[in-house]
Design a protein around this motif. Structure first.
Motif, PDB file in Angstrom:
ATOM      1  N   ARG A  31       0.846  -1.199   0.000  1.00  0.00           N
ATOM      2  CA  ARG A  31       0.000   0.000   0.000  1.00  0.00           C
ATOM      3  C   ARG A  31       0.880   1.247   0.000  1.00  0.00           C
ATOM      4  O   ARG A  31       1.699   1.438   0.896  1.00  0.00           O
ATOM      5  N   ASN A  32       0.706   2.062  -1.019  1.00  0.00           N
ATOM      6  CA  ASN A  32       1.451   3.316  -1.139  1.00  0.00           C
ATOM      7  C   ASN A  32       0.669   4.409  -0.401  1.00  0.00           C
ATOM      8  O   ASN A  32      -0.405   4.833  -0.834  1.00  0.00           O
ATOM      9  N   ARG A  33       1.225   4.891   0.701  1.00  0.00           N
ATOM     10  CA  ARG A  33       0.529   5.873   1.531  1.00  0.00           C
ATOM     11  C   ARG A  33       0.861   7.312   1.156  1.00  0.00           C
ATOM     12  O   ARG A  33       0.348   8.245   1.776  1.00  0.00           O
ATOM     13  N   ASP A  34       1.705   7.509   0.149  1.00  0.00           N
ATOM     14  CA  ASP A  34       2.172   8.847  -0.202  1.00  0.00           C
ATOM     15  C   ASP A  34       1.408   9.392  -1.400  1.00  0.00           C
ATOM     16  O   ASP A  34       0.676   8.675  -2.085  1.00  0.00           O
ATOM     17  N   PHE A  35       1.639  10.672  -1.657  1.00  0.00           N
ATOM     18  CA  PHE A  35       1.069  11.340  -2.822  1.00  0.00           C
ATOM     19  C   PHE A  35       2.026  11.266  -4.013  1.00  0.00           C
ATOM     20  O   PHE A  35       1.891  12.047  -4.951  1.00  0.00           O
ATOM     21  N   TYR A  36       2.991  10.361  -3.954  1.00  0.00           N
ATOM     22  CA  TYR A  36       3.942  10.158  -5.033  1.00  0.00           C
ATOM     23  C   TYR A  36       3.877   8.696  -5.463  1.00  0.00           C
ATOM     24  O   TYR A  36       3.574   7.805  -4.670  1.00  0.00           O
ATOM     25  N   SER A  37       4.196   8.449  -6.714  1.00  0.00           N
ATOM     26  CA  SER A  37       4.207   7.080  -7.221  1.00  0.00           C
ATOM     27  C   SER A  37       5.467   6.351  -6.761  1.00  0.00           C
ATOM     28  O   SER A  37       6.478   6.963  -6.406  1.00  0.00           O
ATOM     29  N   ILE A  38       5.388   5.020  -6.784  1.00  0.00           N
ATOM     30  CA  ILE A  38       6.489   4.167  -6.350  1.00  0.00           C
ATOM     31  C   ILE A  38       6.876   3.245  -7.499  1.00  0.00           C
ATOM     32  O   ILE A  38       6.014   2.646  -8.143  1.00  0.00           O
ATOM     33  N   ASP A  39       8.167   3.149  -7.755  1.00  0.00           N
ATOM     34  CA  ASP A  39       8.714   2.168  -8.690  1.00  0.00           C
ATOM     35  C   ASP A  39       9.566   1.193  -7.876  1.00  0.00           C
ATOM     36  O   ASP A  39      10.653   1.553  -7.415  1.00  0.00           O
ATOM     37  N   TYR A  40       9.069  -0.020  -7.694  1.00  0.00           N
ATOM     38  CA  TYR A  40       9.838  -0.991  -6.913  1.00  0.00           C
ATOM     39  C   TYR A  40      10.605  -1.901  -7.862  1.00  0.00           C
ATOM     40  O   TYR A  40      10.130  -2.300  -8.925  1.00  0.00           O
ATOM     41  N   ASP A  41      11.833  -2.193  -7.460  1.00  0.00           N
ATOM     42  CA  ASP A  41      12.717  -3.013  -8.287  1.00  0.00           C
ATOM     43  C   ASP A  41      12.419  -4.503  -8.138  1.00  0.00           C
ATOM     44  O   ASP A  41      12.496  -5.258  -9.115  1.00  0.00           O
ATOM     45  N   SER A  42      12.119  -4.920  -6.916  1.00  0.00           N
ATOM     46  CA  SER A  42      11.900  -6.346  -6.680  1.00  0.00           C
ATOM     47  C   SER A  42      11.215  -6.544  -5.335  1.00  0.00           C
ATOM     48  O   SER A  42      11.195  -5.644  -4.485  1.00  0.00           O
ATOM     49  N   LEU A  43      10.648  -7.723  -5.189  1.00  0.00           N
ATOM     50  CA  LEU A  43      10.103  -8.169  -3.909  1.00  0.00           C
ATOM     51  C   LEU A  43      10.782  -9.478  -3.547  1.00  0.00           C
ATOM     52  O   LEU A  43      10.694 -10.465  -4.292  1.00  0.00           O
ATOM     53  N   LEU A  44      11.475  -9.484  -2.440  1.00  0.00           N
ATOM     54  CA  LEU A  44      12.218 -10.662  -1.992  1.00  0.00           C
ATOM     55  C   LEU A  44      11.452 -11.344  -0.870  1.00  0.00           C
ATOM     56  O   LEU A  44      11.034 -10.678   0.095  1.00  0.00           O
ATOM     57  N   VAL A  45      11.291 -12.656  -0.990  1.00  0.00           N
ATOM     58  CA  VAL A  45      10.658 -13.468   0.042  1.00  0.00           C
ATOM     59  C   VAL A  45      11.665 -14.537   0.463  1.00  0.00           C
ATOM     60  O   VAL A  45      12.148 -15.310  -0.387  1.00  0.00           O
ATOM     61  N   ALA A  46      11.996 -14.574   1.751  1.00  0.00           N
ATOM     62  CA  ALA A  46      12.983 -15.520   2.269  1.00  0.00           C
ATOM     63  C   ALA A  46      12.365 -16.314   3.410  1.00  0.00           C
ATOM     64  O   ALA A  46      11.426 -15.859   4.082  1.00  0.00           O
ATOM     65  N   ILE A  47      12.909 -17.512   3.643  1.00  0.00           N
ATOM     66  CA  ILE A  47      12.435 -18.378   4.719  1.00  0.00           C
ATOM     67  C   ILE A  47      13.638 -18.837   5.535  1.00  0.00           C
ATOM     68  O   ILE A  47      14.695 -19.179   4.971  1.00  0.00           O
ATOM     69  N   ASP A  48      13.479 -18.815   6.855  1.00  0.00           N
ATOM     70  CA  ASP A  48      14.540 -19.196   7.781  1.00  0.00           C
ATOM     71  C   ASP A  48      14.014 -20.288   8.720  1.00  0.00           C
ATOM     72  O   ASP A  48      12.809 -20.371   9.004  1.00  0.00           O
ATOM     73  N   TYR A  49      14.965 -21.075   9.224  1.00  0.00           N
ATOM     74  CA  TYR A  49      14.655 -22.061  10.257  1.00  0.00           C
ATOM     75  C   TYR A  49      15.674 -21.902  11.379  1.00  0.00           C
ATOM     76  O   TYR A  49      16.878 -22.015  11.153  1.00  0.00           O
TER      77      TYR A  49
END
Length: 228
Positions: free
Chosen positions: A109-127
């Motif tokens: 969710r972009n809460r700002d009055f400016y646009s967002i350009d995201y490069d990537s979304l990283l999902v990691a799992i740990d034990y």
């Protein structure tokens, strides 16, 4: 016979007109103090103008503070909409390892009055604090005050569990394995003519039921980015 006495009269001789040169040597030069006079109506006008300026400043200040609060850029909000375990296999031969497939849907969710350009979304799992693997999705664009849903699939095959084998065997005997998942979005936000870096994380504690391979419980919290 008369005798004449001469007396010294030099001590009684004083000039009738003082010497201006001698006065200039002993007297200090005169000082002139110039006092300006302000009519009463001028002073009243100045005091009124000062009061008006203070009233205008006090009136405008809350609007400036509100505008700065609204326009100041902030990191996007992340939340886990869906987290599903599609596969969990435990291998003992030829070595102790795990196969994991984890599907997730992240709400950004972009809460700002400016646009967002995201490069990537990283999902990691740990034990137990050890990184098992990660997956990276492609970048995208989120408009101002907008919301985007990003789907990622984390597939791990033959991940070795070396240092925590005993703990893993105990968790398997209990029928519940605790995992930690971290979702992190990285990119930039365009503020006027500048591109400001942004990074947001969300951390989830997941308890997986090994008998039916479902997520028994999950608790997610925002996480402050460390370093980079």
């Amino acid at each position: 016979m008369y005798s004449t006495k001469h007396s010294d009269t030099s001590s009684f001789h004083q000039p009738l007109i003082p010497d201006p040169q001698s006065q200039s040597q002993h007297q200090e030069p005169p000082y002139v103090v110039v006092l300006t006079y302000q009519p009463p109506h001028t002073r009243r006008l100045l005091s009124k103008s000062c009061r008006r300026c203070l009233i205008c400043f006090a009136t405008v200040l809350p609007f400036l503070a509100a505008a700065a609060y609204l326009l100041w850029p902030s990191d996007p909000g992340l939340s886990i909409v869906r987290l599903r375990l599609d596969r969990l296999h435990f291998h003992t031969r030829p070595k102790i390892s795990l196969d994991i497939t984890l599907d997730s849907t992240i709400k950004v969710r972009n809460r700002d009055f400016y646009s967002i350009d995201y490069d990537s979304l990283l999902v990691a799992i740990d034990y137990r604090g050890k990184r098992l693997g990660s997956a990276v999705s492609d970048g995208g664009h989120i408009k101002a005050r907008g919301t985007s849903y990003i789907n990622t699939t984390l597939v791990l095959d033959g991940v070795e569990i070396l240092s925590d084998v005993i703990l893993l065997l105990e968790d398997l005997a209990k029928g519940a394995i605790p995992f930690d998942t971290t979702s992190q979005i990285s990119g930039k936000i365009g503020v006027f003519f500048f591109d400001l870096p942004l990074k947001a994380k969300i951390w989830c504690e997941v308890i997986v039921n090994t008998r039916n391979q479902t997520i028994a419980r999950q608790s997610c919290y925002p996480k402050v980015s460390e370093g980079s």
